[in-house]
Design an enzyme around this catalytic site. Structure first.
Site, PDB file in Angstrom:
ATOM      1  N   GLY A  77       1.081  -1.198   0.306  1.00  0.00           N
ATOM      2  CA  GLY A  77       0.271   0.160  -0.345  1.00  0.00           C
ATOM      3  C   GLY A  77       1.042   0.694  -0.274  1.00  0.00           C
ATOM      4  NE  ARG A  78       3.263   2.381   5.612  1.00  0.00           N
ATOM      5  CZ  ARG A  78       2.975   2.817   6.879  1.00  0.00           C
ATOM      6  NH1 ARG A  78       3.535   3.928   6.609  1.00  0.00           N
ATOM      7  NH2 ARG A  78       3.289   1.796   7.552  1.00  0.00           N
ATOM      8  CE  LYS A 123       6.788   0.953   5.505  1.00  0.00           C
ATOM      9  NZ  LYS A 123       6.763  -0.333   6.984  1.00  0.00           N
ATOM     10  N   GLY A 127      -0.866   5.674   1.416  1.00  0.00           N
ATOM     11  CA  GLY A 127       0.606   5.595   0.825  1.00  0.00           C
ATOM     12  C   GLY A 127       2.073   6.305   1.369  1.00  0.00           C
ATOM     13  NE  ARG A 177       5.141  -7.336   2.003  1.00  0.00           N
ATOM     14  CZ  ARG A 177       5.295  -6.632   2.453  1.00  0.00           C
ATOM     15  NH1 ARG A 177       5.398  -7.000   4.054  1.00  0.00           N
ATOM     16  NH2 ARG A 177       6.673  -5.784   2.518  1.00  0.00           N
ATOM     17  CG  ASP A 222       0.154  -8.435   6.264  1.00  0.00           C
ATOM     18  OD1 ASP A 222      -0.508  -8.776   7.121  1.00  0.00           O
ATOM     19  OD2 ASP A 222      -0.092  -7.132   6.608  1.00  0.00           O
ATOM     20  CG  ASN A 223       3.878  -7.133   9.058  1.00  0.00           C
ATOM     21  OD1 ASN A 223       3.573  -6.942   7.377  1.00  0.00           O
ATOM     22  ND2 ASN A 223       2.577  -6.407   9.464  1.00  0.00           N
ATOM     23  CG  ASP A 255       6.449  -5.027   6.839  1.00  0.00           C
ATOM     24  OD1 ASP A 255       7.456  -4.262   5.924  1.00  0.00           O
ATOM     25  OD2 ASP A 255       5.159  -4.998   6.337  1.00  0.00           O
TER      26      ASP A 255
HETATM   27  P1  AMP Z   1       1.241  -3.440   8.154  1.00  0.00           P
HETATM   28  O1  AMP Z   1       0.398  -3.959   9.073  1.00  0.00           O
HETATM   29  O2  AMP Z   1       1.928  -2.220   8.897  1.00  0.00           O
HETATM   30  O3  AMP Z   1       1.935  -4.231   7.339  1.00  0.00           O
HETATM   31  O4  AMP Z   1       0.195  -2.612   6.944  1.00  0.00           O
HETATM   32  C1  AMP Z   1      -1.264  -3.411   7.015  1.00  0.00           C
HETATM   33  C2  AMP Z   1      -1.255  -3.297   5.321  1.00  0.00           C
HETATM   34  O5  AMP Z   1      -1.641  -2.042   4.833  1.00  0.00           O
HETATM   35  C3  AMP Z   1      -0.471  -3.387   4.245  1.00  0.00           C
HETATM   36  O6  AMP Z   1      -1.069  -4.070   3.278  1.00  0.00           O
HETATM   37  C4  AMP Z   1       0.116  -1.884   3.937  1.00  0.00           C
HETATM   38  O7  AMP Z   1       0.829  -2.017   2.533  1.00  0.00           O
HETATM   39  C5  AMP Z   1      -0.644  -0.942   4.095  1.00  0.00           C
HETATM   40  N1  AMP Z   1      -0.709  -0.085   4.575  1.00  0.00           N
HETATM   41  C6  AMP Z   1       0.223   0.820   5.913  1.00  0.00           C
HETATM   42  N2  AMP Z   1       0.257   1.926   6.023  1.00  0.00           N
HETATM   43  C7  AMP Z   1      -0.561   2.432   4.772  1.00  0.00           C
HETATM   44  C8  AMP Z   1      -0.275   3.768   4.511  1.00  0.00           C
HETATM   45  N3  AMP Z   1      -0.273   4.922   5.079  1.00  0.00           N
HETATM   46  N4  AMP Z   1      -1.045   3.736   3.347  1.00  0.00           N
HETATM   47  C9  AMP Z   1      -1.042   3.461   2.358  1.00  0.00           C
HETATM   48  N5  AMP Z   1      -1.149   1.543   2.536  1.00  0.00           N
HETATM   49  C10 AMP Z   1      -1.065   1.070   4.307  1.00  0.00           C
HETATM   50 MG    MG Z   2       3.122  -4.941   6.237  1.00  0.00          MG
END
Ligand code: AMP
Ligand code: MG
Length: 518
Positions: free
Chosen positions: A101-102, A121, A134, A198, A268-269, A278
């Protein structure tokens, strides 16, 4: 910049045919092409000199091109940046499509026979951004940059971080999720790893019954990152699964060794290469409390608490097994792998603890269990305790051994009566065992100091670096980075960092409490 480009992921695997950067479900593909957002006024805060060298970029780190490419300002010629499609189980529940997502993958390069994927990132939205922007903020980017490198030098399998940039943009965040959003400085981190695939990349394809691409992705991963697997047919995927289990296990053992709490072990991490990936609301165990998690989002259930990490890794591996099942089709063989996990874990954990305690021959479960119990009696700093333990001599009395580690106690006044008795009892046991060891005290100390770090990125240390960086003072980042490159060395000039968490940090946001907001 002279880059030895060797793209594979975006060449060998199917791309999303839709080239617009709109949020959507992406089917029949492993990734979507996307261009990073141009930052308003990018500036370089820090780069990892040794990693730059390893990647072959050491001559460019201060160049305009380095700044432009690794801030997303320009795209390198002949490269096609993309965001990966993946899903995942978040806090135990299937969340469907998540994806980068980012994160935006720039390109892959080869240098000195090593393969690297480079990824930004915080470089703007992608088809996987869902409801978010993002972007990433400075505080979380400093934490990711410093900790990735610190973990590498601790010899914990991890993704790396090449550079930390300010974007010059402002990013709105509600740190505590309590309705108080505020603008923060935006930042971009350049991550580096052989691959960023992942568990979730496999899961999303399996969940959609896209078995064609599931097989393509597994074949791709094995070919490039598990080349030692040479058999064919279903056995190949079974062996792959076994290897992912082995690598994941090894990674978690190392986390337990150094006191690292990931904080968000969602599938996913979880890297398919067994790398720590992550860095979000992670934390370092200061007071030895296996129930501790830094992640406030998880404070109710403490699913991802320190002591639970090995079990969660297994739970995640079961989910990966479900995703790979269509390729393997052999439930008993897969179950066997999962059943063996506990035995393998016990063996490796045992070995790791033997090393931490400096006992090659005379370690046993009683010594371990009693230690776990006594460590919990009063707040005791894990890093200081193990590091100082190496100074205990075979000829010591329990009293002076206790004195040697007493710096690890947060409340020294509590070390009396029953608590003290228990410590004395434990040290009597330990010294008795030391006496039966072959190594001389000095040799044992040397060996122990190679597994019990002197310096880790304590939660408050990262916060000090953040507070200074907010005022455009990057000296703490530099200082910590240099120190954390040699975490097992004594470094007398850095003695001030070999200290317990200061009291002001006990309940401070960013130090003991971290949210997922980043
Ligand atoms: P995380 O648990 O932080 O690894 O994030 C879980 C999901 O949310 C992943 O698909 C990330 O890419 C997405 N994500 C987290 N923060 C953002 C953000 N600021 N913008 C877009 N996607 C995000
Ligand atoms: Mg993540």
């Amino acid at each position: 910049m002279k880059l030895n480009l060797k793209d594979t992921f975006n060449i060998e695997l199917p791309a999303d045919k839709n080239l617009t950067n709109t949020r959507r479900q992406v089917l029949d593909a492993c990734y979507s092409f996307v261009t990073p957002k141009k930052p308003k006024k990018p500036s370089l805060i820090h780069f990892s000199d040794e990693l730059a060298k390893e990647i072959g970029l050491e001559d460019y780190t201060l160049s305009k091109e380095f700044l432009e490419v690794f801030s997303g300002t320009t795209t390198s010629p002949n490269t096609n940046p993309f965001a990966m499609c993946y899903g995942g189980h978040q806090f135990g529940n299937w969340a469907g499509q998540l994806g980068d997502g980012r994160a935006i993958n720039l390109f892959e390069i080869e240098h000195n026979d090593k393969h690297w994927a480079l990824q930004l990132k915080g470089a703007g939205e992608t088809p996987y951004s869902r409801t978010a922007d993002g972007l990433a903020v400075l505080r979380s980017s400093i934490r990711e940059h410093l900790c990735s490198e610190a973990m590498y030098y601790l010899r914990v399998p991890t993704t790396r971080s090449l550079a930390l940039m300010l974007s010059g943009d402002e990013v709105l965040r509600d740190v505590l999720y309590n309705g108080n959003p505020d603008y923060e400085k935006g930042a971009i981190v350049t991550r580096a790893a052989p691959s960023f695939i992942r568990f979730g990349n496999f899961q999303i394809l399996a969940s959609r019954k896209d078995f064609k691409n599931l097989k393509l992705l597994a074949d791709y991963t094995i070919k490039h990152f598990y080349p030692e697997i040479t058999i064919t047919g279903k056995e190949k995927y079974l062996e792959f699964y076994q290897e992912v289990v082995n690598r994941t296990l090894k990674m978690v053992i190392e986390w337990q060794r150094v006191g690292f709490v990931h904080g968000v072990m969602n599938t996913d991490n979880m890297s398919i290469l067994g790398l720590t990936i992550d860095y979000g609301p992670y934390g370092w165990l200061e007071d030895f409390n296996p129930d501790w998690t830094p992640n406030t989002t998880d404070s109710q259930n403490r699913r991802y608490r320190f002591g639970n990490q090995p079990d969660i890794a297994l739970w995640n591996l079961v989910q990966l097994g479900n995703a790979l099942y269509p390729l393997i089709g052999d439930i008993p063989a897969m179950e066997k792998i999962l059943e063996d996990y506990n035995t393998l874990f016990d063996q490796q954990y045992h070995q790791m603890m033997k090393n931490k305690l400096g006992l090659e021959e005379n370690y046993d479960n009683i010594l371990h269990d009693d230690l776990q119990a006594v460590l919990k009696l009063t707040e005791t700093d894990m890093t200081i305790f193990y590091r100082n333990l190496s100074s205990v001599l075979k000829t010591d009395f329990a009293e002076n051994a206790l004195e040697k580690i007493s710096n690890a106690f947060y409340k020294p006044g509590e070390i009396k009566e029953k608590i003290k008795d228990n410590w004395i009892k434990w040290f009597n046991l330990y010294i008795e065992r030391l006496g039966r060891e072959y190594d001389l005290d000095a040799i044992r100390k040397e060996k122990m100091n190679l597994v019990n770090p002197k310096f880790v990125l304590r939660n408050y240390m990262a916060q000090l670096a953040i507070d200074a960086a907010d005022k455009e003072d990057y000296s703490v980042i530099n200082e910590l980075y240099s120190m954390l490159k040699n975490p097992y060395d004594e470094q007398p000039h850095n003695e001030k960092w070999f200290a317990k968490r200061p009291d002001w940090a006990r309940h401070k946001v960013g130090c003991s409490m971290l949210s997922c907001s980043s």
